[in-house]
Design an enzyme around this catalytic site. Structure first.
Site, mmCIF file in Angstrom:
data_model
loop_
_atom_site.group_PDB
_atom_site.id
_atom_site.type_symbol
_atom_site.label_atom_id
_atom_site.label_comp_id
_atom_site.label_asym_id
_atom_site.label_seq_id
_atom_site.Cartn_x
_atom_site.Cartn_y
_atom_site.Cartn_z
ATOM 1 N N GLN A 1 -7.470 -12.028 7.523
ATOM 2 C CA GLN A 1 -6.160 -12.657 7.673
ATOM 3 C C GLN A 1 -6.350 -14.042 8.315
ATOM 4 O O GLN A 1 -7.447 -14.380 8.701
ATOM 5 C CB GLN A 1 -5.253 -11.789 8.508
ATOM 6 N N GLU B 1 -4.816 -8.881 -0.566
ATOM 7 C CA GLU B 1 -5.625 -8.611 0.645
ATOM 8 C C GLU B 1 -7.078 -8.520 0.224
ATOM 9 O O GLU B 1 -7.424 -7.681 -0.628
ATOM 10 C CB GLU B 1 -5.202 -7.304 1.328
ATOM 11 N N GLU C 1 0.842 -1.207 0.000
ATOM 12 C CA GLU C 1 0.000 0.000 0.000
ATOM 13 C C GLU C 1 0.874 1.252 0.000
ATOM 14 O O GLU C 1 0.771 2.114 0.886
ATOM 15 C CB GLU C 1 -0.992 -0.020 1.180
HETATM 16 O O1 AHR Z 1 -5.159 -6.214 6.765
HETATM 17 C C1 AHR Z 1 -5.073 -5.080 7.571
HETATM 18 C C2 AHR Z 1 -4.436 -3.898 6.862
HETATM 19 O O2 AHR Z 1 -5.236 -3.501 5.794
HETATM 20 C C3 AHR Z 1 -3.091 -4.146 6.236
HETATM 21 O O3 AHR Z 1 -2.037 -4.020 7.118
HETATM 22 C C4 AHR Z 1 -3.008 -3.078 5.185
HETATM 23 O O4 AHR Z 1 -2.222 -3.436 4.094
HETATM 24 C C5 AHR Z 1 -4.452 -2.846 4.813
HETATM 25 O O5 AHR Z 1 -4.780 -1.507 4.784
#
Ligand code: AHR
Length: 525
Positions: free
Chosen positions: A378, A329, A206
């Protein structure tokens, strides 16, 4: 007394009949089933579904690494070299193909030298992204040990925001070189003789936000510079990944592809599903009605459009589809539970999350020609997790079960489908009621994953095949009585897969009765 009681029973019965009659027209307008047709084109096989579409993500955040995975060798919780046995055993069932680490935002503040050598000598550092102090007990060796236990490929996210090309280059040499060099020998002295294989390495995360607040034009140059120093040692072959955009941020993809496509093997994309679509009030993980169920699924489906449009931009610069779109993600993101540490991003996981997982994985399968990797955010205790822990207790979430059911698609060949299904409407909003994908494995078995988004109506599907026939069908279904059903430490099996018997195969026709709010995976032989 007796006649009074008789009177009140009669009155109650009359009232019931009146009520039932009053609701009859409503029932007639909303029958409990709807019809759909599905044509499966075995004669037109598509791309191979990269197993890495079923990847996971583990960041130093909340109770994911510490407690969720790592308890340390001295812990009373049964563990192997510090990694908890119950969690590792459950994850093995998912056939996790790939694991991304150490972040997320944390990656751009992580210095790998903090996490090697004797654990009692490792520095304690504040976790600037998510709060608390990181002991660094879980570092490179522990992560790669976990990958080996799971049989997963390692995907390491490098630090661009606060790191240097030299630091990145040294880390890669430390992990992958078999030479008689200072860094390879340092690894040996820390207990690992053989180098590891590192197939994926990302240059920042990001970088438009927590990874450095860069403009795409600036990051494209930074990426090219850092990527130059990602070296292959001792037969290791690294795929270099650039930090991509989010949602419909198409300009990021345009600039990165125009200026750095030649230097990359993959470009990432992040997309989170928020029930309300608003970061300041995302919505609850468990307290929601059908309206919020519907709005969540509508938002989850948007990833299809985003993938299509990012892919179309990539096609302009890379028509051979050499560069993968890596959705590294994705998942649901709700408001933190009251009373919990907001920075820990812990959330419960309901049947709704299972539906989001089923939809998303079907969409990734459908885009297998360009999407080569996806990592749910996650793995344990954070956001849309597979597993929740409370000290020594563990519970498998509805999302876990979907990943277990869908593992059959890993490495299989996408089989195109033609689906005709009505919409699932609520107020002014409408989504397709069904979401399906299909693949064929090396043994010729067909796998069909069907999600019924409708919260109240069963789908009656007539399925036909062109280019093949099958003799036998089996399957599993995941559903529950309520849209917000969850598994808890006290009731861990409230939402779990059951054998599916509402599939009838007659000649070349298959009829399916897919319950409301369910995920079904079928195998045809
Ligand atoms: O997954 C949580 C956060 O979300 C991660 O650290 C980041 O990459 C995203 O904004």
């Amino acid at each position: 007394m007796h006649s009074q009681r008789k009177f009140s029973i009669c009155t109650a019965m009359l009232l019931l009949v009146a009520l039932a009659t009053a609701f009859l027209p409503i029932r007639a307008q909303t029958p409990s089933t709807y019809q759909a047709t599905l044509a499966i084109r075995l004669d037109q096989p598509g791309a191979v579904i990269n197993r890495n579409l079923y990847g996971q993500f583990a960041e130093h955040l909340g109770r994911l690494i510490y407690e969720g995975l790592w308890v340390g060798e001295g812990s009373p919780i049964p563990n192997t070299r510090g990694l908890r046995n119950d969690v590792v055993a459950a994850l093995k069932e998912l056939h996790v193909p790939l694991l991304r680490w150490p972040g997320g935002c944390f990656a751009d503040e992580y210095h790998w030298r903090d996490g090697i050598g004797p654990r009692d000598k490792r520095p304690r550092r504040p976790n600037a992204s998510w709060g608390g102090v990181d002991t660094n007990a879980f570092g490179t060796h522990e992560f790669l040990d976990l990958c080996e236990m799971l049989g997963a490929d390692a995907y390491i996210n490098g630090n661009v925001g606060s790191g240097t090309p030299q630091e990145m280059m040294d880390w890669i040499e430390y992990m992958t070189s078999d030479a008689d060099s200072e860094l390879a020998n340092l690894r040996r002295s820390n207990g690992r003789e053989k180098p590891w294989k590192i197939p994926y390495f990302a240059v920042g995360n990001e970088t438009w936000g927590c990874g450095g607040n860069m403009r795409p034009e600036y990051y494209a140059d930074v990426y090219r510079r850092y990527a130059t120093f990602i070296k292959n040692h001792s037969g290791n072959r690294i795929q270099k990944l650039a930090a991509g955009g989010y949602d419909n941020n198409y300009n990021w993809t345009e600039v990165l592809m125009a200026q750095a496509a030649k230097q990359m093997d993959g470009l990432s994309l992040h997309y989170y599903t928020l029930p309300t679509g608003k970061w300041e009030k995302k919505g609850s993980a468990t307290q929601f009605d059908e309206k919020e169920w519907h709005s969540t699924l509508l938002r989850a489906l948007r990833i299809d459009e985003y993938i299509q449009k990012h892919s179309a931009i990539m096609d302009k610069y890379d028509p051979e589809k050499r560069v993968g779109l890596m959705v590294d993600e994705w998942g649901t993101w709700y408001d933190s539970e009251p009373g919990r540490d907001m920075g820990a991003l812990y959330q419960q996981n309901s049947l709704r999350d299972a539906i989001v997982a089923g939809i998303s994985l079907n969409i990734f399968n459908q885009h297998a020609d360009r999407v080569r990797m996806a990592n749910i955010a996650q793995m344990v205790n954070v956001l849309q997790a597979m597993i929740l822990t409370d000290k020594d207790k563990v519970v498998l979430t509805p999302t876990y079960h979907v990943f277990r059911m869908y593992r059959v698609h890993q490495g299989a060949t996408l089989i195109p489908i033609e689906l005709k299904s009505p919409e699932y409407k609520l107020g002014d909003a409408a989504v397709p009621a069904l979401n399906v994908s299909s693949s064929r494995d090396a043994e010729g078995r067909l796998h069909l994953s069907v999600v019924n988004l409708n919260a109240t109506r069963t789908a009656e599907i007539t399925t036909t095949f062109s280019g093949g026939t099958f003799k036998n069908v089996t399957g599993e279904v995941l559903t529950a009585g309520a849209v917000n059903a969850i598994n808890t430490f006290d009731q861990p099996n409230a939402v779990r897969p059951q054998p599916f018997s509402a599939a009838k195969l007659q000649g070349s026709q298959l009829t399916l009765s897919i319950p409301a709010k369910s995920v079904v995976v079928l195998e045809l032989k």
